[in-house]
Design an enzyme around this catalytic site. Structure first.
Site, PDB file in Angstrom:
ATOM      1  CB  SER A  43      17.869 -22.797  35.065  1.00  0.00           C
ATOM      2  OG  SER A  43      18.767 -21.906  34.456  1.00  0.00           O
ATOM      3  N   GLY A  44      20.587 -24.470  34.210  1.00  0.00           N
ATOM      4  CA  GLY A  44      22.004 -24.637  34.498  1.00  0.00           C
ATOM      5  C   GLY A  44      22.278 -25.929  35.228  1.00  0.00           C
ATOM      6  CB  THR A  98       8.987 -22.642  35.513  1.00  0.00           C
ATOM      7  OG1 THR A  98      10.266 -23.275  35.541  1.00  0.00           O
ATOM      8  CG2 THR A  98       9.146 -21.151  35.757  1.00  0.00           C
ATOM      9  N   GLY A 141      16.616 -17.833  28.705  1.00  0.00           N
ATOM     10  CA  GLY A 141      15.297 -18.210  28.220  1.00  0.00           C
ATOM     11  C   GLY A 141      14.205 -17.932  29.233  1.00  0.00           C
ATOM     12  CB  ILE A 187      15.661 -13.627  31.946  1.00  0.00           C
ATOM     13  CG1 ILE A 187      16.371 -14.112  33.220  1.00  0.00           C
ATOM     14  CG2 ILE A 187      15.561 -12.103  31.949  1.00  0.00           C
ATOM     15  CD1 ILE A 187      17.842 -13.778  33.277  1.00  0.00           C
ATOM     16  CB  THR A 214      24.071 -22.525  29.406  1.00  0.00           C
ATOM     17  OG1 THR A 214      23.236 -23.625  29.784  1.00  0.00           O
ATOM     18  CG2 THR A 214      25.353 -23.073  28.808  1.00  0.00           C
ATOM     19  CG  ASP A 251      21.229   3.304  23.231  1.00  0.00           C
ATOM     20  OD1 ASP A 251      20.456   2.314  23.245  1.00  0.00           O
ATOM     21  OD2 ASP A 251      22.285   3.326  22.575  1.00  0.00           O
ATOM     22  CD  GLU A 311      14.724 -21.338  23.569  1.00  0.00           C
ATOM     23  OE1 GLU A 311      14.273 -22.202  22.775  1.00  0.00           O
ATOM     24  OE2 GLU A 311      15.509 -21.608  24.498  1.00  0.00           O
TER      25      GLU A 311
END
Length: 333
Positions: free
Chosen positions: A11-12, A39, A68, A70, A93, A217, A276
């Site tokens: 990631s990133g 992962t 993605g 998360i 990102t 809410d 996605e």
């Protein structure tokens, strides 16, 4: 108490890999028996591990990665009646979800410190057709195809700039489509170029696209864009930076706990769920009120708007997008 760190190593800028040991040490200092799962490229790797950890009775899942990752972890947790608490370490990102929660981005050790503050919120989760889940945004229409056409390696290397270049390039290609949108207060039937069903205020790095969105809410912020005129779209981009687009004649801005979107033509409308591909319309979104208890930075979140302090990098990106759009405007005159 048991905690499971689920992290995406790619990631990133791949910063998470060098921080795993320190994160586990920090979780131990907070009283958790901590373990980690890295992962893999296999489909739904993070989602399956989150489901396994939930079913095994873990008290906390720490999600480390981009939006993605998360999304996958929330999707793995959500079907269960008893769910662990969730904490996030944003290393992606755009990190839209982390922006809304005011979690430090791309600083893993600062993000994990949020757990020690012990500030949580029961946040809403979106559900698509009683199946998929999302935590930030579902959308459809021409511009939402942007995320499908930016290669993953480009997003990793250049971040916002990859979206910026492709987004401005796509603006002249946007076209309207006739739809029927059913919401809590009635039905909209007409032509739109795109729609957004947002759970937070931050979409694509812009923190004012849904300026009054609340995390808990039970309502989506529904935004329907009713124009495909290039110059009107360019004007809307400038308004989005300031949050003044909500009253524009080309916008329908609504709140709803359920939304159904049905195309009224044969043209396919692809749905984007947290960045996605999420299938094609017709589609129904349901808000699962207060579904996940998550660690947040309550000291930074404004109770009314969840805006907090603007960050310099966001302002630069938003302004750069506006500048690129203005340049495009001049070129097509």
């Amino acid at each position: 108490m048991k905690a499971r760190l689920i992290y995406n190593p790619s990631s990133g800028q791949e910063i998470i890999k060098k921080n795993v040991a320190d994160i586990l040490d920090k979780l131990e200092s907070f009283g958790y028996e901590a373990s980690a799962f890295q992962t893999t490229p296999a489909p739904q790797s993070a989602q399956k591990e989150a489901a396994r950890a939930t079913e095994s009775g873990f008290d906390l899942i720490v999600a480390a990665g981009g939006d993605g990752t998360i999304n996958e972890i929330v999707s793995g947790m959500s079907p269960f009646d008893k769910r662990p608490k969730l904490a996030i370490i944003p290393t992606g990102t755009t990190n839209d979800f982390a922006r809304a929660l005011k979690i430090p981005r791309n600083r893993p050790l600062a993000a994990v410190e949020m757990i020690g503050k012990n500030q949580t919120l029961n946040i809403d989760v979106g559900q698509v057709n009683d199946a998929e889940y999302f935590i930030n945004i579902a959308a459809g229409g021409s511009l939402t195809e942007l995320t499908y056409s930016v290669p993953s390696r480009l997003k990793t290397a250049f971040g916002y700039l990859a979206y910026l270049a492709k987004g401005v390039d796509l603006l002249p290609q946007i076209r309207k489509q006739k739809v029927k949108v059913t919401h809590d207060d009635g039905v909209f039937e007409g032509e739109i170029s795109m729609f957004f069903a947002a759970l937070t205020n931050s979409v694509g790095g812009f923190e004012k696209i849904a300026p009054d969105a609340k995390l808990d809410d039970g309502l989506f912020t529904l935004i329907l864009v009713k124009t495909d005129n290039l110059f009107e779209l360019l004007a809307l981009i400038s308004m989005v930076i300031k949050g003044s687009h909500v009253d524009d004649v080309n916008i329908e801005y609504l709140k709803s706990s359920q939304i159904k979107v049905e195309p009224l033509t044969d043209k396919k409308m692809m749905i984007n769920v947290d960045g996605e591909y999420g299938g094609d319309a017709p589609v129904t979104f349901r808000n699962l009120h207060g579904h996940i208890e998550i660690f947040v930075n309550l000291d930074e979140i404004n109770n009314d708007h969840y805006l907090g302090d603007e960050e310099a990098d966001l302002e630069v990106v938003a302004q750069k997008f506006a500048e690129e759009a203005e340049q495009l405007k001049e070129e097509v005159k």
